[in-house]
Write a protein that holds these residues in place. Structure first.
Motif, short mmCIF file in Angstrom:
data_model
loop_
_atom_site.label_atom_id
_atom_site.label_comp_id
_atom_site.label_asym_id
_atom_site.label_seq_id
_atom_site.Cartn_x
_atom_site.Cartn_y
_atom_site.Cartn_z
N HIS A 1 102.39 -57.48 46.81
CA HIS A 1 101.49 -56.32 46.67
C HIS A 1 100.85 -56.37 45.29
O HIS A 1 101.52 -56.59 44.29
N TRP A 2 99.55 -56.17 45.21
CA TRP A 2 98.83 -56.28 43.94
C TRP A 2 99.16 -55.14 42.99
O TRP A 2 99.11 -55.31 41.78
N ILE A 3 99.51 -53.98 43.55
CA ILE A 3 99.64 -52.80 42.71
C ILE A 3 101.08 -52.32 42.57
O ILE A 3 101.51 -51.94 41.48
N HIS A 4 101.85 -52.35 43.67
CA HIS A 4 103.15 -51.70 43.67
C HIS A 4 104.33 -52.66 43.70
O HIS A 4 104.23 -53.78 44.22
N HIS A 5 105.42 -52.21 43.13
CA HIS A 5 106.76 -52.74 43.31
C HIS A 5 107.57 -51.70 44.07
O HIS A 5 107.27 -50.51 44.01
N ALA A 6 108.63 -52.14 44.71
CA ALA A 6 109.60 -51.20 45.27
C ALA A 6 110.96 -51.89 45.31
O ALA A 6 111.05 -53.06 45.71
N LYS B 1 112.76 -49.46 37.33
CA LYS B 1 114.21 -49.54 37.22
C LYS B 1 114.76 -48.18 36.83
O LYS B 1 114.42 -47.63 35.79
N LYS B 2 115.63 -47.64 37.69
CA LYS B 2 116.24 -46.34 37.41
C LYS B 2 117.32 -46.50 36.35
O LYS B 2 117.95 -47.55 36.22
N GLU B 3 117.55 -45.45 35.60
CA GLU B 3 118.54 -45.47 34.53
C GLU B 3 119.96 -45.48 35.11
O GLU B 3 120.19 -45.12 36.27
N ALA B 4 120.90 -45.88 34.27
CA ALA B 4 122.32 -45.86 34.67
C ALA B 4 122.69 -44.45 35.10
O ALA B 4 122.16 -43.46 34.56
N PRO B 5 123.54 -44.32 36.14
CA PRO B 5 124.42 -45.34 36.72
C PRO B 5 123.81 -46.13 37.86
O PRO B 5 124.53 -46.82 38.59
N LEU C 1 104.07 -48.42 40.06
CA LEU C 1 102.94 -49.29 39.76
C LEU C 1 103.40 -50.46 38.90
O LEU C 1 104.16 -50.27 37.94
N LYS C 2 102.95 -51.64 39.21
CA LYS C 2 103.37 -52.83 38.47
C LYS C 2 103.03 -52.74 36.98
O LYS C 2 103.80 -53.15 36.12
N LEU C 3 101.85 -52.21 36.67
CA LEU C 3 101.38 -52.21 35.29
C LEU C 3 102.02 -51.16 34.42
O LEU C 3 102.01 -51.26 33.19
#
Length: 529
Positions: free
Chosen positions: A83-88, A66-70, A59-61
């Motif tokens: 998209h108003w709600i989601h990022h991918a 962003k996944k953690e390293a590595p 969800l954008k909000l």
């Protein structure tokens, strides 16, 4: 005293390290560094191998997605921020070969499919990763996945060496498609060798000017379609590229010059996609190409310098950013060498950035202009090249390419071709036309005004001095209108032995071959047609 110096040096070292870490962290999220530095960070190193890949949706909000390293995130939202709600985002894990554990599996291939692909070798297995993505993993071998990128649209292409665009779109996002690089680039593909321009055995050299393609991320929407094809929805980019490709196959030019607005910025949330479509059309046919920019190219996701940095790396590209001390991006010179005299130029081509919109809209509304520093650079380049030109026994020819027309285009003396719309030249005149005439340049050609395709003769003391031509708009993603305008391109042919430059146009529909053919330079002199 010595102890104080050591302490101060230590503090400076710690501060420098903290600053470096902070900038690197900011760059990984917000891309604050210029490409020249950003691409040299460890996560972009060509010698790395992809060991895993996943898609993270959020969800954008609530999350930065962003996944953690590595894990390293490829900075392209699969929804193109629409998209108003989601990022991918696609995330990958990259490792140097020396960092791999003994027997650690790596990514051998990627496929986008509804069903699980079949494994061909024992010990290699396809893993489902979601969104229709399957990943083949196995032991390290010569050809493995070393880089992943994202492009968009059913008509996407990837012209880069060693890269392969995967069939089918991901089942998430806005027609997002994966492109992968297989294997570590060898020295031949890693080093971009620019092609050499040379007059052919016939003594001739043909240039196609492609103006105002206005390509989009995805197929694009047609503007002012003409002629209308009944029963068929007009998709701008496929129709544009089909038209230009047909002319390329018919005319077989030695060089393509793209005079700006290749990218329709407002419909290009991923400018890399339209840029690659443009280049792929030329690379497939083995045609070298040179580009300059218009007022729309950098209105998408990439700015001028970023577009140029990317274009420079592509096969057959002759594009150059030009000196950093000269205003604009794309001020450079190409020379076409003589067939007989291997080290001497038969023709010189000048490329200049005409920028975008006026920096003083109140006093000079409309468009920007060629700067005095650019004119000084042009004059210095011309003087510098004179020595090589003097040694050439034939007639040396010169041309210039720009995007926005010069104010002198308003004169419209002895027009050959069509004048359908107003000339949108800058209101401020830095007299670049005089510099061209003084240097003996016979023709300057531009784009920008799509429905104008004429050549106009500039005179001094009643003597012909300079032909000023339009390329005509080629792309259906840009406006047409003006009484059923048919898209077109312009061609120039250099006849080195005769010291002649001729030009004509080709149209998308009702093509009758060469249109408005004329000789504009003959015997090295500007000719009054």
């Amino acid at each position: 005293m010595a102890r104080r110096i050591v302490r101060t040096a230590g503090q400076l070292a710690i501060l420098s390290l903290l600053a470096f870490v902070l900038v690197a962290l900011l760059d990984s999220r917000y891309r604050v560094l210029p490409n020249s530095i950003h691409n040299r960070l460890p996560q972009h190193h060509d010698q790395q191998i992809i060991t895993d890949i996943e898609i993270a949706s959020c969800l954008k909000l609530l999350s930065g997605c962003k996944k953690e390293a590595p894990w390293y995130r490829i900075e392209k939202d699969l929804y193109l921020e629409e998209h108003w709600i989601h990022h991918a985002f696609v995330h990958v894990v990259r490792k140097h070969e020396k960092e791999l554990l003994d027997g650690e599996p790596v990514v051998l291939d990627i496929k986008i499919s509804r069903t699980q692909p079949e494994s061909e070798k024992e010990g290699e297995e396809w893993e489902r990763k979601g969104a229709g993505m399957w990943v083949l993993k196995g032991k390290l071998r010569h050809n493995v996945v070393t880089a992943v990128d994202v492009l968009f649209g059913p008509d996407a292409e990837d012209p880069r060496l060693d890269w392969k665009l995967k069939e089918n779109s991901l089942r998430i996002g806005k027609e997002a498609r994966l492109s992968v690089r297989i294997g570590t680039p060898d020295s031949a593909s890693e080093t971009h060798k620019k092609p050499k321009l040379r007059i052919g055995k016939t003594g001739k050299f043909k240039i196609i000017q492609i103006a105002d393609l206005h390509l989009s991320t995805g197929v694009g929407e047609c503007r002012d379609e003409w002629p209308v094809i009944k029963g068929m929805k007009c998709e701008a980019d496929p129709r544009t590229l089909d038209f230009v490709s047909r002319i390329l196959d018919d005319e077989k030019p030695d060089l393509a010059v793209l005079t700006g607005d290749q990218v329709n910025g407002e419909t290009s949330p991923d400018s890399q996609t339209p840029l690659f479509k443009m280049a792929d059309m030329l690379i497939k046919r083995g045609i070298p190409y040179a580009t300059i920019y218009g007022n729309h190219d950098d209105e998408g996701s990439l700015k001028r310098q970023e577009l140029m940095s990317l274009t420079e790396t592509l096969p057959l590209s002759l594009s150059e950013p030009g000196p950093e001390t000269v205003p604009g991006v794309g001020n450079y010179v190409l020379q076409i060498m003589s067939h007989k005299a291997a080290n001497h130029p038969a023709a010189t081509l000048y490329f200049l950035d005409t920028h975008s919109y006026s920096p003083d809209e109140k006093k000079y509304p409309g468009y920007n202009w060629i700067k005095p520093e650019q004119i000084a650079w042009f004059q210095e380049e011309h003087e510098h090249l004179k020595s090589g030109i003097k040694e050439y026994s034939g007639i040396h020819l010169q041309m210039a390419f720009i995007h926005i027309p010069l104010p002198e285009y308003l004169h419209r003396n002895m027009i050959v071709g069509e004048w359908r719309e107003g000339v949108t030249a800058p209101r401020y005149n830095t007299n670049f036309s005089k510099a061209l005439i003084d240097a003996g340049v016979g023709v300057v050609t531009c784009g920008h005004d799509h429905a104008n395709d004429y050549c106009s003769l500039e005179k001094q003391n009643e003597q012909p001095q300079l032909w000023m031509c339009y390329g005509g708009g080629a792309g259906f993603g840009g406006y047409g209108g003006y009484n059923h305008y048919v898209r077109r391109v312009r061609l120039f042919e250099i006849d080195a032995p005769a010291g002649r430059i001729s030009t004509w146009k080709r149209r998308e529909s009702d093509d009758i071959g060469k249109l408005d053919e004329q000789v504009i330079v003959d015997g090295g002199n500007v000719k009054e047609t």
